[in-house]
Design a protein around this motif. Structure first.
Motif: not given
Length: 288
Positions: A117-118, A124-125, A164-171
């Motif tokens: 999120p940040d 941070k995990n 993984r899903e949130n990481s894709a959106n962040l990318l």
């Protein structure tokens, strides 16, 4: 399979970002330096990994510790690299470094953000992951001209589907923030198959930020090599494609897409993942 045959950088300039007619890009999870790997320990694999890297011009690695990076850098003086450890933003923990040929390219910007999120929260995990995850990026250009691309190298979490899903959106969001008008290349071990939610998040037309396209779908020639990219030091899993090179431009001129199968001198896998290599044609030499 080819979606378009205009050049990767035609939207920017009639000249190429690349110094030669084509440039070879590779993504490779080299397996961290696990003391319990026995015959597959890093000391037995390092020369095979270095030799594999020599076959590309720009490389994104995953799971690389500082010791492994130093081992490769000493064997590959023709390359420069950038990266930071995911645990402390310095040398602690695994890196997702980018290597490039020093005589062909220079990096004009670089940075790392954490998958959470940040994105500036070092070490941070996040989102249920048991380890911190990062994306290291570089703005890279050839020494022949002022055209550049944004290259992002990452390693998604292996346990948390939410991460993984949130990481894709962040990318996608971060690519949009960082790119300006540049084309974007994403390399990485995404720990997700082509049909999975994280990949769909990256490839979806209606997502936020930059939309990506799998280089294998853009290749002029038939892709070669194994269908999977994970072997666990035992056997390549046919349905285990979890490593990818993604491009922001569906008209990218991808000459070839290869899944390689490097081996050590003893005939064992050089890593527990297979590297992927693509070849991009410069705009001046692309068919119109």
């Amino acid at each position: 399979m080819k979606i378009g045959c205009l050049a990767f950088l035609a939207c920017l300039t009639a000249t190429s970002v690349f110094a030669d007619d084509t440039t070879r890009l590779m993504t490779y999870n080299i397996r961290y330096m696990n003391p319990n790997d026995g015959p597959d320990h890093w000391d037995h694999r390092v020369d095979a990994v270095a030799e594999t890297i020599k076959g590309a011009d720009i490389i994104g690695l995953q799971e690389a510790t500082r010791k492994q990076i130093d081992d490769l850098a000493s064997r590959l003086p023709e390359f420069q690299w950038y990266g930071v450890g995911r645990s402390d933003g310095k040398d602690g923990g695994e890196f997702s470094p980018v290597f490039w040929r020093r005589d062909q390219f220079e990096v004009t910007r670089k940075g790392t953000f954490w998958l959470g999120p940040d994105p500036q929260a070092v070490g941070k995990n996040a989102w249920g992951a048991n380890l911190p995850r990062i994306c290291s990026w570089v703005e890279i250009k050839s020494k022949d001209n002022a055209t550049a691309l944004l290259l992002m190298n990452t390693h998604f979490d292996h346990q948390s589907a939410t991460a993984r899903e949130n990481s894709a959106n962040l990318l996608r969001t971060k690519a949009s923030e960082l790119r300006g008008e540049l084309p974007v290349v994403v390399m990485g071990d995404l720990n997700a198959t082509p049909q999975s939610k994280p990949l769909q998040n990256l490839l979806a037309e209606n997502g936020e930020g930059v939309r990506f396209f799998d280089a294998i779908e853009l290749s002029d020639s038939e892709p070669t090599g194994p269908s999977g990219t994970f072997n666990g030091f035992k056997a390549i899993r046919a349905n285990g494609k979890i490593d990818f090179i993604l491009l922001s431009d569906p008209k990218s001129s991808v000459v070839s897409h290869q899944t390689l199968d490097p081996k050590t001198a003893a005939g064992r896998f050089a890593s527990d993942h297979q590297p992927i290599k693509i070849e991009l044609r410069s705009s001046a030499d692309s068919p119109q």
